[in-house]
Write an enzyme that holds these catalytic residues in place. Structure first.
Site, PDB file in Angstrom:
ATOM      1  N   HIS A 236      -4.304  -4.273  -0.338  1.00  0.00           N
ATOM      2  CA  HIS A 236      -3.967  -4.854   0.966  1.00  0.00           C
ATOM      3  C   HIS A 236      -4.069  -6.373   0.911  1.00  0.00           C
ATOM      4  CE1 HIS A 236      -3.543  -1.316   3.533  1.00  0.00           C
ATOM      5  NE2 HIS A 236      -4.408  -0.752   2.715  1.00  0.00           N
TER       6      HIS A 236
ATOM      7  N   CYS B 285       0.837  -1.198   0.000  1.00  0.00           N
ATOM      8  CA  CYS B 285       0.000   0.000   0.000  1.00  0.00           C
ATOM      9  C   CYS B 285       0.877   1.254   0.000  1.00  0.00           C
ATOM     10  CB  CYS B 285      -0.997  -0.021   1.151  1.00  0.00           C
ATOM     11  SG  CYS B 285      -2.333   1.152   0.870  1.00  0.00           S
TER      12      CYS B 285
ATOM     13  N   GLU C 279      -3.192  -8.435   3.048  1.00  0.00           N
ATOM     14  CA  GLU C 279      -3.577  -8.938   4.375  1.00  0.00           C
ATOM     15  C   GLU C 279      -5.059  -8.738   4.655  1.00  0.00           C
ATOM     16  OE1 GLU C 279      -2.244  -6.104   3.731  1.00  0.00           O
ATOM     17  OE2 GLU C 279      -2.790  -4.582   5.221  1.00  0.00           O
TER      18      GLU C 279
END
Lengths: 199, 255
Positions: free
Chosen positions: A178, A78, A180
């Site tokens: 992202h 990011c 994650e």
């Protein structure tokens, strides 16, 4: 051991859990020695480009990160991905880490910004390890995007413009979305980074 | 392009997920972290926690829940309920929430939206609006839908957007709990009033209702609680139903 660079920009709990889930030892640190010893460096980040560079410089990490990017698998996520480039315009024109050539500019699209939500990846090309993720949705939150050499762009997304989603050059990788927060697909993308970046 | 999101909402009271009919006779359903984690594996695109704890202990427990969720859930999650100050917002974001929802406090003090957006970015500020039809308009209700603020809902969402709201979580007090479908008229009116993404909430009773609200209004996401919690329908069934209705969704989950 994977080191996640701690410079006070954004929460990294899920990034570290994702790597642990893949069986790696993870440490979140801004300690020079630990960063130097790590097998992989992860530069996360949420916030503005200018504020992030200031945090990195205040911690005296700029040169170290530039040095490490020449040596070991290095992933920016990011805002961390954006910082890899030479210059950003969020919060005022600011020099980046200049690990990759290119600039970070406000997205030019007729759609609402930030570009937020689940968007499909486009990834083409023989030998592109990310082409397996073509059509898979990943979670984006950003208003600025990279302008760089097409040769470094491994995956994109469409949002009224072509958004560079994954960039890479040799051992240096950047992910605009992202991973994650992108479910199983995101974890698989991190796994692909770990496998590819050592080659 | 961005796909429509399917969001399970978990009402959390003193550390447990509860489901009550109109806020009475609350029934415990399970552990919030476990439930969020299993919804995320099943393909939920986002999770929303609504903290309805009445005590400080309950609020502190919520912080622990957020921390654990950030470590185990790989989709974005929002936490709302009882957020009164910038300190509350800060605590929840620092604990690992991706977005924070504010409702009554924002109505009483709209500058809280601006303060949070300036400090953390609009992308993490969700303004929850509970709207109820009064005559020919909709009023903003506060305090869990029990008090009429007197504010016009369509004017309020525009103001919230102007203050920096990144998303509007719109609950129709009229259709909430009725299970006969989302409030299409209200949802359409709100979507047409703002450029900010809107999440529709209240009234979902079966998977088809998701497709309906996506096809007939411009909402970005829709939320349900009981149909998921009571295991009547799975996230997957909702996604299949949406896909059959031609709605773009993220294919994910148990595959």
């Amino acid at each position: 051991m994977i080191a996640i660079v701690d410079y006070g920009m954004g929460n990294v709990a899920s990034v570290s859990t994702a790597f642990r889930k893949l069986g790696y030892e993870v440490t979140i640190t801004d300690d020079r020695e630990t960063l130097q010893k790590a097998t992989h460096l992860i530069l996360p980040g949420v916030g503005s480009f200018q504020a992030a560079m200031k945090e990195i410089e205040d911690r005296g990490l700029k040169n170290l990160l530039q040095e490490m990017a020449k040596k070991k698998p290095f992933l920016g996520i990011c805002l961390g991905m954006q910082l890899l480039f030479s210059e950003g315009f969020e919060g005022g024109k600011t020099k980046g880490l200049s690990i990759l050539p290119g600039t970070i500019e406000k997205m030019e699209t007729e759609h609402i910004l930030p570009h937020i939500g689940w968007n499909a990846l486009k990834a083409e090309g023989n030998g592109n390890p990310f082409s397996q993720f073509k059509g898979k949705h990943v979670y984006f939150v950003h208003s600025f995007a990279a302008k760089t050499n097409a040769a470094y762009i491994a995956a994109t997304a469409e949002y009224g413009m072509t958004v560079p989603a994954i960039v890479r050059r040799e051992n240096v990788y950047g992910i605009q979305f992202h991973p994650e927060k992108s479910g199983e697909v995101g974890v698989d993308i991190l796994k692909t980074f770990l496998q590819e970046a050592v080659r | 392009m961005i796909v429509k999101r399917i969001i399970p909402c978990l009402d959390v009271k003193e550390g447990k997920v509860v489901k009550g009919t109109n806020f009475v006779s609350l029934r415990e359903l399970g552990d919030p972290v476990d439930m969020a984690s299993s919804y995320s594996r099943e393909g939920a695109d986002e999770i929303i926690f609504l903290d309805i704890s009445a005590t400080n202990e309950g609020r502190q427990t919520m912080i622990d829940i957020v921390k654990k969720t950030a470590e185990t859930v790989f989709v974005p999650f929002t936490v709302g309920g009882g957020v009164k100050s910038i300190d509350d917002v800060t605590r929840l974001l620092q604990a690992g929430a991706d977005k924070v929802g504010m409702n009554s406090a924002a109505v009483a003090n709209p500058s809280l939206i601006r303060e949070a957006a300036d400090r953390f970015g609009s992308q993490c500020v969700v303004v929850a609006v509970d709207a109820k039809r009064i005559g020919n308009s909709w009023h903003v209700m506060t305090h869990g839908g029990s008090r009429d603020s007197g504010k016009d809902a369509l004017k309020w969402v525009k103001e919230a957007e102007l203050q920096g709201a990144g998303e509007i979580l719109l609950t129709s007090v009229d259709t909430d709990g009725v299970k006969d479908g989302f409030d299409l008229e209200l949802t359409r009116a709100v979507v047409d009033s703002v450029r900010t993404p809107v999440i529709a909430s209240g009234g979902c009773g079966k998977p088809e209702h998701f497709g309906e609200v996506f096809r007939k209004t411009g909402v970005s996401a829709a939320l349900a609680a009981s149909i998921f919690h009571e295991r009547i329908y799975s996230i997957d069934q909702v996604k299949q139903s949406c896909a059959e209705q031609g709605v773009d969704i993220r294919e994910a989950g148990l595959f």
